[in-house]
Design an enzyme around this catalytic site. Structure first.
Site, PDB file in Angstrom:
ATOM      1  N   GLY A  31       0.796  -1.224   0.000  1.00 53.68           N
ATOM      2  CA  GLY A  31       0.000   0.000   0.000  1.00 53.68           C
ATOM      3  C   GLY A  31       0.830   1.276   0.000  1.00 53.68           C
ATOM      4  O   GLY A  31       2.020   1.267  -0.265  1.00 53.68           O
ATOM      5  N   HIS A  37       3.657   1.432  -8.022  1.00 53.65           N
ATOM      6  CA  HIS A  37       2.524   0.515  -7.836  1.00 53.65           C
ATOM      7  C   HIS A  37       1.542   0.643  -9.001  1.00 53.65           C
ATOM      8  O   HIS A  37       1.037  -0.350  -9.517  1.00 53.65           O
ATOM      9  CB  HIS A  37       1.778   0.844  -6.536  1.00 53.65           C
ATOM     10  CG  HIS A  37       2.578   0.678  -5.287  1.00 53.65           C
ATOM     11  ND1 HIS A  37       2.959   1.746  -4.508  1.00 53.65           N
ATOM     12  CD2 HIS A  37       3.073  -0.425  -4.672  1.00 53.65           C
ATOM     13  CE1 HIS A  37       3.642   1.298  -3.451  1.00 53.65           C
ATOM     14  NE2 HIS A  37       3.734  -0.006  -3.536  1.00 53.65           N
ATOM     15  N   GLN A  61       7.530 -10.000   7.482  1.00 49.97           N
ATOM     16  CA  GLN A  61       8.756  -9.651   6.759  1.00 49.97           C
ATOM     17  C   GLN A  61       9.528  -8.499   7.399  1.00 49.97           C
ATOM     18  O   GLN A  61      10.504  -8.043   6.827  1.00 49.97           O
ATOM     19  CB  GLN A  61       8.444  -9.362   5.287  1.00 49.97           C
ATOM     20  CG  GLN A  61       7.684  -8.081   5.028  1.00 49.97           C
ATOM     21  CD  GLN A  61       7.216  -8.007   3.584  1.00 49.97           C
ATOM     22  OE1 GLN A  61       6.375  -8.785   3.147  1.00 49.97           O
ATOM     23  NE2 GLN A  61       7.765  -7.073   2.825  1.00 49.97           N
ATOM     24  N   ASP A 151      12.571  -4.138  -6.451  1.00 53.84           N
ATOM     25  CA  ASP A 151      12.957  -5.100  -5.404  1.00 53.84           C
ATOM     26  C   ASP A 151      13.488  -6.338  -6.112  1.00 53.84           C
ATOM     27  O   ASP A 151      12.816  -7.373  -6.179  1.00 53.84           O
ATOM     28  CB  ASP A 151      11.749  -5.409  -4.523  1.00 53.84           C
ATOM     29  CG  ASP A 151      11.215  -4.159  -3.851  1.00 53.84           C
ATOM     30  OD1 ASP A 151      11.788  -3.751  -2.837  1.00 53.84           O
ATOM     31  OD2 ASP A 151      10.255  -3.546  -4.375  1.00 53.84           O
TER      32      ASP A 151
HETATM   33  P1  AMP Z   1       5.624  -2.644  -1.866  1.00 61.54           P
HETATM   34  O1  AMP Z   1       4.293  -2.023  -1.643  1.00 61.54           O
HETATM   35  O2  AMP Z   1       6.774  -1.730  -1.598  1.00 61.54           O
HETATM   36  O3  AMP Z   1       5.757  -4.002  -1.217  1.00 61.54           O
HETATM   37  O4  AMP Z   1       5.720  -2.915  -3.442  1.00 61.54           O
HETATM   38  C1  AMP Z   1       4.727  -3.642  -4.113  1.00 61.54           C
HETATM   39  C2  AMP Z   1       5.220  -3.965  -5.497  1.00 61.54           C
HETATM   40  O5  AMP Z   1       5.507  -2.744  -6.188  1.00 61.54           O
HETATM   41  C3  AMP Z   1       6.516  -4.788  -5.505  1.00 61.54           C
HETATM   42  O6  AMP Z   1       6.464  -5.740  -6.554  1.00 61.54           O
HETATM   43  C4  AMP Z   1       7.564  -3.751  -5.773  1.00 61.54           C
HETATM   44  O7  AMP Z   1       8.722  -4.246  -6.390  1.00 61.54           O
HETATM   45  C5  AMP Z   1       6.821  -2.803  -6.689  1.00 61.54           C
HETATM   46  N1  AMP Z   1       7.444  -1.480  -6.677  1.00 61.54           N
HETATM   47  C6  AMP Z   1       7.788  -0.730  -5.589  1.00 61.54           C
HETATM   48  N2  AMP Z   1       8.400   0.402  -5.981  1.00 61.54           N
HETATM   49  C7  AMP Z   1       8.451   0.374  -7.335  1.00 61.54           C
HETATM   50  C8  AMP Z   1       8.966   1.259  -8.332  1.00 61.54           C
HETATM   51  N3  AMP Z   1       9.552   2.402  -8.029  1.00 61.54           N
HETATM   52  N4  AMP Z   1       8.843   0.888  -9.637  1.00 61.54           N
HETATM   53  C9  AMP Z   1       8.246  -0.286  -9.967  1.00 61.54           C
HETATM   54  N5  AMP Z   1       7.747  -1.146  -9.081  1.00 61.54           N
HETATM   55  C10 AMP Z   1       7.836  -0.829  -7.780  1.00 61.54           C
END
Ligand code: AMP
Length: 283
Positions: A31, A37, A61, A151
């Site tokens: 979120g 996202h 995690q 990531d």
């Molecule tokens: P998170 O909410 O940080 O767990 O991220 C959810 C998904 O969004 C994961 O697959 C991340 O790798 C992806 N994500 C986060 N930041 C970015 C970004 N700057 N560009 C592309 N994907 C992202």
């Protein structure tokens, strides 16, 4: 758009969709949405009939000294943004819905790859990530699941889990979305002061300089890694955690950069710990 909080409701909707012959696309997130996202959501929306997004800050995690309690959250805003992207369903469960029997006894072992880099700095992190991803994939049952290159180690591990454990899902890799000046978008960027925000550019600048060096013919990892480390060290507000140059398939440290490899960096800038990476392509 539906916002679902109960696991059985999610299962029922996804099952109904599959029974009607719809392809299900899934974007797991924690979120506090940003354009990164949204780029995953757009891809899922364009490739699948039923686009599902989860918003769940997974306690499993986070280490005991990490930022679970302060991780940024704003579900109302997230729901509005997902709706604007044409997402069909947001799953926003409490921990009890994801882990109905409390902390799970049985978890996914990420193996040696999960012990390195992020795994070394954040013991148990990838156990928690893979366990929640496996859990959510089983609840949603998507044919496609979307993960960000941002990531990178997580992406490689999720892909490996799906292959090694025969998950019937295609793991789709989505490029890192950046600010115009190069900073990789992250929910944690909200904690950067304006000075730290400027300082944080040392990660992406170091990575870009390293990629340029490799493009121009340098295949020795030492100087290429130093290019990144030196930039971070030169920034008083940043504290380097690691720099690594790894093979994209095996994730082993490379001895010569003779085929595409990945440079990864992690550093603390003020309060948040930031990560970033870039592909290194020899000319
Ligand atoms: P998170 O909410 O940080 O767990 O991220 C959810 C998904 O969004 C994961 O697959 C991340 O790798 C992806 N994500 C986060 N930041 C970015 C970004 N700057 N560009 C592309 N994907 C992202």
């Amino acid at each position: 758009m539906d916002v679902i909080r109960r696991r059985q409701d999610l299962r029922a909707v996804a099952e109904r969709g599959r029974a009607e012959g719809l392809t299900v696309g899934f974007v797991p997130t924690m979120g506090f949405f940003h354009e990164g996202h949204l780029s995953l959501m757009r891809r899922a929306r364009s490739e699948c009939d039923l686009a599902v997004v989860s918003v769940f800050v997974n306690p499993l995690q986070f280490g005991p000294t990490e930022d679970l309690a302060s991780y940024p959250r704003d579900l109302d805003r997230d729901v509005a943004m997902a709706e604007a992207e044409g997402i069909d369903l947001v799953f926003a469960p409490d921990a009890e819905e994801v882990y109905p029997r409390g902390r799970p006894e049985v978890t996914v072992d990420p193996g040696q790859l999960g012990e390195r880099l992020e795994g070394a700095s954040r013991p148990g992190h990838f156990h928690g990530v893979l366990t929640v991803v496996a859990n959510l994939l089983n609840l949603v049952g998507p044919s496609m699941a979307y993960f960000g290159e941002k990531d990178f180690q997580q992406l490689v591990l999720v892909r490996r889990m799906a292959l090694d454990l025969s998950f019937p899902v295609e793991v789709v890799e989505c490029p890192t979305v950046r600010e115009p000046d190069g900073l990789a978008l992250s929910s944690r960027n909200v904690f950067l002061s304006s000075e730290e925000r400027t300082a944080a550019l040392c990660l992406s600048e170091g990575l870009r300089a390293a990629a340029k060096r490799v493009r121009e013919g340098d295949s020795w990892p030492g100087p290429v890694a130093a290019e990144i480390a030196d930039r971070v060290h030169a920034e008083p507000l940043a504290e380097l955690d690691y720099v690594a140059l790894v093979d994209e398939e095996t994730f082993q440290e490379v001895e010569r950069i003779e085929r595409p490899a990945r440079a990864l960096v992690a550093a603390r800038v003020g309060r948040p710990r930031l990560i970033d990476n870039i592909r290194l392509e020899p000319s």
